[in-house]
Design a protein around this motif. Sequence first.
Motif, PDB file in Angstrom:
ATOM      1  N   LEU A  81       0.816  -1.211   0.000  1.00 46.14           N
ATOM      2  CA  LEU A  81       0.000   0.000   0.000  1.00 46.14           C
ATOM      3  C   LEU A  81       0.848   1.258   0.000  1.00 46.14           C
ATOM      4  O   LEU A  81       0.360   2.326  -0.377  1.00 46.14           O
ATOM      5  CB  LEU A  81      -0.930  -0.012   1.213  1.00 46.14           C
ATOM      6  N   GLN A  82       2.080   1.125   0.468  1.00 42.45           N
ATOM      7  CA  GLN A  82       3.012   2.253   0.479  1.00 42.45           C
ATOM      8  C   GLN A  82       4.325   1.759  -0.106  1.00 42.45           C
ATOM      9  O   GLN A  82       5.241   1.364   0.624  1.00 42.45           O
ATOM     10  CB  GLN A  82       3.203   2.773   1.904  1.00 42.45           C
ATOM     11  N   PRO A  83       4.449   1.736  -1.414  1.00 39.12           N
ATOM     12  CA  PRO A  83       5.659   1.169  -2.038  1.00 39.12           C
ATOM     13  C   PRO A  83       6.944   1.832  -1.577  1.00 39.12           C
ATOM     14  O   PRO A  83       8.016   1.218  -1.658  1.00 39.12           O
ATOM     15  CB  PRO A  83       5.411   1.374  -3.538  1.00 39.12           C
ATOM     16  N   ALA A  84       6.850   3.084  -1.101  1.00 40.95           N
ATOM     17  CA  ALA A  84       8.070   3.749  -0.645  1.00 40.95           C
ATOM     18  C   ALA A  84       8.606   3.134   0.643  1.00 40.95           C
ATOM     19  O   ALA A  84       9.787   3.305   0.976  1.00 40.95           O
ATOM     20  CB  ALA A  84       7.803   5.240  -0.447  1.00 40.95           C
ATOM     21  N   ASP A  85       7.747   2.434   1.388  1.00 40.16           N
ATOM     22  CA  ASP A  85       8.166   1.775   2.628  1.00 40.16           C
ATOM     23  C   ASP A  85       8.764   0.430   2.242  1.00 40.16           C
ATOM     24  O   ASP A  85       8.037  -0.527   1.952  1.00 40.16           O
ATOM     25  CB  ASP A  85       6.965   1.599   3.552  1.00 40.16           C
ATOM     26  N   GLN A  86      10.108   0.310   2.253  1.00 42.21           N
ATOM     27  CA  GLN A  86      10.761  -0.876   1.732  1.00 42.21           C
ATOM     28  C   GLN A  86      12.070  -1.124   2.465  1.00 42.21           C
ATOM     29  O   GLN A  86      12.581  -0.274   3.183  1.00 42.21           O
ATOM     30  CB  GLN A  86      11.030  -0.737   0.233  1.00 42.21           C
ATOM     31  N   ALA A  87      12.599  -2.360   2.264  1.00 43.78           N
ATOM     32  CA  ALA A  87      13.911  -2.750   2.783  1.00 43.78           C
ATOM     33  C   ALA A  87      14.475  -3.789   1.841  1.00 43.78           C
ATOM     34  O   ALA A  87      13.741  -4.477   1.123  1.00 43.78           O
ATOM     35  CB  ALA A  87      13.800  -3.317   4.199  1.00 43.78           C
ATOM     36  N   THR A  88      15.794  -3.920   1.817  1.00 43.62           N
ATOM     37  CA  THR A  88      16.450  -4.855   0.902  1.00 43.62           C
ATOM     38  C   THR A  88      17.348  -5.803   1.682  1.00 43.62           C
ATOM     39  O   THR A  88      17.806  -5.495   2.783  1.00 43.62           O
ATOM     40  CB  THR A  88      17.279  -4.103  -0.155  1.00 43.62           C
ATOM     41  N   ALA A  89      17.593  -6.980   1.080  1.00 44.79           N
ATOM     42  CA  ALA A  89      18.479  -7.990   1.653  1.00 44.79           C
ATOM     43  C   ALA A  89      19.296  -8.606   0.533  1.00 44.79           C
ATOM     44  O   ALA A  89      18.822  -8.735  -0.604  1.00 44.79           O
ATOM     45  CB  ALA A  89      17.674  -9.070   2.372  1.00 44.79           C
ATOM     46  N   THR A  90      20.525  -8.981   0.872  1.00 43.44           N
ATOM     47  CA  THR A  90      21.431  -9.588  -0.097  1.00 43.44           C
ATOM     48  C   THR A  90      21.623 -11.047   0.267  1.00 43.44           C
ATOM     49  O   THR A  90      21.964 -11.372   1.419  1.00 43.44           O
ATOM     50  CB  THR A  90      22.784  -8.869  -0.109  1.00 43.44           C
ATOM     51  N   LEU A  91      21.408 -11.939  -0.696  1.00 43.06           N
ATOM     52  CA  LEU A  91      21.536 -13.372  -0.483  1.00 43.06           C
ATOM     53  C   LEU A  91      22.630 -13.908  -1.384  1.00 43.06           C
ATOM     54  O   LEU A  91      22.598 -13.699  -2.610  1.00 43.06           O
ATOM     55  CB  LEU A  91      20.226 -14.098  -0.785  1.00 43.06           C
ATOM     56  N   ASN A  92      23.624 -14.578  -0.777  1.00 40.94           N
ATOM     57  CA  ASN A  92      24.671 -15.259  -1.532  1.00 40.94           C
ATOM     58  C   ASN A  92      24.337 -16.749  -1.528  1.00 40.94           C
ATOM     59  O   ASN A  92      24.460 -17.421  -0.498  1.00 40.94           O
ATOM     60  CB  ASN A  92      26.047 -15.018  -0.911  1.00 40.94           C
ATOM     61  N   VAL A  93      23.884 -17.258  -2.650  1.00 41.14           N
ATOM     62  CA  VAL A  93      23.438 -18.641  -2.767  1.00 41.14           C
ATOM     63  C   VAL A  93      24.530 -19.425  -3.471  1.00 41.14           C
ATOM     64  O   VAL A  93      24.935 -19.084  -4.592  1.00 41.14           O
ATOM     65  CB  VAL A  93      22.109 -18.735  -3.533  1.00 41.14           C
ATOM     66  N   THR A  94      24.992 -20.498  -2.784  1.00 41.26           N
ATOM     67  CA  THR A  94      26.027 -21.364  -3.343  1.00 41.26           C
ATOM     68  C   THR A  94      25.438 -22.750  -3.532  1.00 41.26           C
ATOM     69  O   THR A  94      24.954 -23.360  -2.567  1.00 41.26           O
ATOM     70  CB  THR A  94      27.252 -21.440  -2.420  1.00 41.26           C
ATOM     71  N   VAL A  95      25.449 -23.223  -4.763  1.00 41.94           N
ATOM     72  CA  VAL A  95      25.024 -24.591  -5.062  1.00 41.94           C
ATOM     73  C   VAL A  95      26.271 -25.452  -4.969  1.00 41.94           C
ATOM     74  O   VAL A  95      27.176 -25.343  -5.799  1.00 41.94           O
ATOM     75  CB  VAL A  95      24.364 -24.689  -6.444  1.00 41.94           C
ATOM     76  N   GLN A  96      26.319 -26.293  -3.921  1.00 37.89           N
ATOM     77  CA  GLN A  96      27.524 -27.054  -3.593  1.00 37.89           C
ATOM     78  C   GLN A  96      27.384 -28.490  -4.031  1.00 37.89           C
ATOM     79  O   GLN A  96      26.309 -29.096  -3.917  1.00 37.89           O
ATOM     80  CB  GLN A  96      27.772 -26.977  -2.086  1.00 37.89           C
ATOM     81  N   GLY A  97      28.481 -29.029  -4.526  1.00 38.00           N
ATOM     82  CA  GLY A  97      28.486 -30.430  -4.914  1.00 38.00           C
ATOM     83  C   GLY A  97      28.351 -31.329  -3.696  1.00 38.00           C
ATOM     84  O   GLY A  97      28.850 -31.031  -2.611  1.00 38.00           O
ATOM     85  N   THR A  98      27.661 -32.437  -3.847  1.00 36.88           N
ATOM     86  CA  THR A  98      27.408 -33.348  -2.731  1.00 36.88           C
ATOM     87  C   THR A  98      28.556 -34.329  -2.574  1.00 36.88           C
ATOM     88  O   THR A  98      29.148 -34.800  -3.551  1.00 36.88           O
ATOM     89  CB  THR A  98      26.106 -34.119  -2.966  1.00 36.88           C
ATOM     90  N   ASP A  99      28.886 -34.611  -1.287  1.00 45.41           N
ATOM     91  CA  ASP A  99      29.909 -35.599  -0.946  1.00 45.41           C
ATOM     92  C   ASP A  99      29.220 -36.704  -0.156  1.00 45.41           C
ATOM     93  O   ASP A  99      28.616 -36.452   0.886  1.00 45.41           O
ATOM     94  CB  ASP A  99      31.012 -34.955  -0.109  1.00 45.41           C
ATOM     95  N   ARG A 100      29.288 -37.912  -0.630  1.00 46.05           N
ATOM     96  CA  ARG A 100      28.582 -39.026  -0.005  1.00 46.05           C
ATOM     97  C   ARG A 100      29.327 -39.598   1.200  1.00 46.05           C
ATOM     98  O   ARG A 100      28.807 -40.467   1.879  1.00 46.05           O
ATOM     99  CB  ARG A 100      28.361 -40.143  -1.029  1.00 46.05           C
ATOM    100  N   ARG A 101      30.527 -39.126   1.472  1.00 46.81           N
ATOM    101  CA  ARG A 101      31.271 -39.671   2.605  1.00 46.81           C
ATOM    102  C   ARG A 101      30.702 -39.145   3.924  1.00 46.81           C
ATOM    103  O   ARG A 101      30.357 -37.980   4.048  1.00 46.81           O
ATOM    104  CB  ARG A 101      32.746 -39.293   2.494  1.00 46.81           C
ATOM    105  N   ALA A 102      30.613 -40.038   4.901  1.00 45.18           N
ATOM    106  CA  ALA A 102      30.092 -39.678   6.226  1.00 45.18           C
ATOM    107  C   ALA A 102      31.161 -38.935   7.023  1.00 45.18           C
ATOM    108  O   ALA A 102      32.365 -39.050   6.744  1.00 45.18           O
ATOM    109  CB  ALA A 102      29.650 -40.930   6.973  1.00 45.18           C
ATOM    110  N   PRO A 103      30.752 -38.178   8.032  1.00 38.68           N
ATOM    111  CA  PRO A 103      31.741 -37.483   8.870  1.00 38.68           C
ATOM    112  C   PRO A 103      32.627 -38.492   9.603  1.00 38.68           C
ATOM    113  O   PRO A 103      32.229 -39.627   9.884  1.00 38.68           O
ATOM    114  CB  PRO A 103      30.875 -36.677   9.848  1.00 38.68           C
ATOM    115  N   SER A 104      33.833 -38.063   9.919  1.00 36.44           N
ATOM    116  CA  SER A 104      34.772 -38.881  10.693  1.00 36.44           C
ATOM    117  C   SER A 104      34.968 -38.232  12.053  1.00 36.44           C
ATOM    118  O   SER A 104      35.040 -37.007  12.163  1.00 36.44           O
ATOM    119  CB  SER A 104      36.111 -39.006   9.968  1.00 36.44           C
TER     120      SER A 104
END
Length: 691
Positions: A270-293
């Motif tokens: 209703l008031q387009p001037a009332d706004q805020a912005t956010a920055t998202l860094n999206v990383t698509v990471q390759g999968t590793d099937r090894r379990a934690p040690s």
Amino acid sequence: AQQEPAGTPLSAASPRQVTLRAGAELDARRVNQYALTLRAACPGEEEVAERLFIRVTAGRALRCDAPFASAGGDVVRVPADVAPRAPLYTVLPQPLGGLTVSAGCPGSRSPRRNHGTPLTLTRRGLVLAPAGGFDPSKDTQMFRLEIEVTDQQGHNCSGAVTVEVLPSHHPPVTIPEPQQDVVVPEGTGPLEVVTQVHASGENVRYAILAPAVPALFTIDEGEQGSGGPPWPPRARHEAVPPPAVTGEIRSTRRLEVAHARLLVRAYNALQPADQATATLNVTVQGTDRRAPSCVPALYVSQVHETVSPGSTLVTLRCADPAGAEGSLRYTLEGPPGSRSHFHMEGPQLQVNATLDYDSEAMAAVGFQLTATVVVTAGGQPPRSTRVPVLMTVTPVNEFTPECPSGIAFTVPETAPFGSVVGHVNGTDRDRPLDSLEYSLEGGPSPAQPFSIDTRTGEIRVVGPLGSPRRTSYWLPVRLTDTRNDLDPANRRSRLCNVAVHLQAVPERAPLCTPEVQELWITARTGGRQPVTHLACWGDPEGTTLSYAIVGGEERPSRGATHPLAVARALIRASRAGNEDGRFQLVGNTLSYIPDGLAEPRTFVLLVEVWGSPGAPRRSTVVALVVHVTPHSTPVPPSTTARRTTLRKEPLVVTRTEAAWHPPAWFVAVLTVSGILLLANLGCVAQSLLRR
């Protein structure tokens, strides 16, 4: 014919709109035509005069409702944050043929606006909010709109509406996390939620500003479908708020390894001037099937039962092969009875509850607690490693042994060696429950003639009791726990006082065997002649006994005396039987003094035997039947005694002989050695004979 109310617009002619209003109610039956001269002039132009004829006809008039048709008009109050083009007012509820806005000066582009108002009037009679919304000012704004209504028959009415715009008090749109780093596993499918942008405020909408044309991701913007109004209007000036949106960012296709930077805008719809912005860094990471040690991979340890809750037992050092250590999650699995004693605080295994070694619950699990730490790494599917945990709870000597209440025993003062006095049953709240040792302070002594079994607490007599004027003993018994702690030196003890009371035993009469004797003697000439020795014992053993002839009877001899006759002689009253002093008793020896007896005689003597001289005196009476034969009378052997003996308890004598029984291996070695020795001797003898 119906009459028109005063103030009703009459006509609208020429491009420059002029509105005429009747100053009074018209009545076609009285005046049905008016001739008017209309003069109009605008600034900078010449005055124009026109002749105007008005015909009044009878018919159905169009009426506008109050307060719209009143002089002040209707008033509508709306907040400043009302949605753009939201319906604020409806002029008439019925369908209308057309609407005409009040007149304005040349240069006005829209006939539906007047006096510079931002409001919009549709031909259906709806007053709409501005397309860009109202100015979010802190002051109240007023907009007046004059409206003329004309139906298809040409009937008209007019009125006004004032829209009062009130300041809005909505909270501003804010994003708590303006910077986010998001890691998405490779292979995420289309339209799966990647992350979510959270914004606070009212009527929040979202949009991706950069990149301008997102290729991998989209956001829930809250857009509405086309066709018709965004939402149905309410009565008069009420407006429906826009639907809520989630701000979820979804993938548009199956994701591969990539990196994207998104600039997301959150704003008030209703008031387009009332706004805020956010920055998202999206990383698509390759999968590793090894379990934690993890280190350690298996944890086995001991813990004292006194460890406090919240203490850390072990800190696992786990690593994710994918390099995302921060995404590891630690959980516990295992039997509820064991798992409830632990909890995970990140990679730290901590004590959750008291580990009471002495409880029944701990004994039920064998004092061993088992659990499994599950370390899970993020991703699809999740990868996990299990670390088994075996914890042995060890005892701590926490409590001092307790003495039983009122420890007192009673034993006869004549109790023999080895007699059991009683048992001391101490208690200890520490496990194991049978770990007590018993000891007698000072050990056995003449002043303390007792011993105690170290394991059972049994007290026995090991010496004579009942010294003069001694009625009781106080024994200091020490209770010591032995196996309640891993450290054998950590012992606790308590001293208990045990009372042993001596029970007085009444003195018993002496015992003589036999109690009735029948004797034959031949009277010889000369001195005193021994007849018999009385076999008597006092109680207690070793008591000095006294003997005296207290009665009897003398009669002619008639052979053997039947025992019943002796009994009758003992029962009835008798005279002394030794008035002439023929018998003499010295100690336990009875002797006969010859006095020239001419014929055989039988004497029944009653001998009293007693112990201590105190009163009352307890004594035993022995009956002696003595047959005396003169020397000249042939009789059987000089002295023959027929004795009636009491049955004695058999005496068991145990003899222990020392014997050596060598083991079998020793016998075998000795046998082999003997054989070898004999063989050697044979060889030596043979060699000597050959020479």
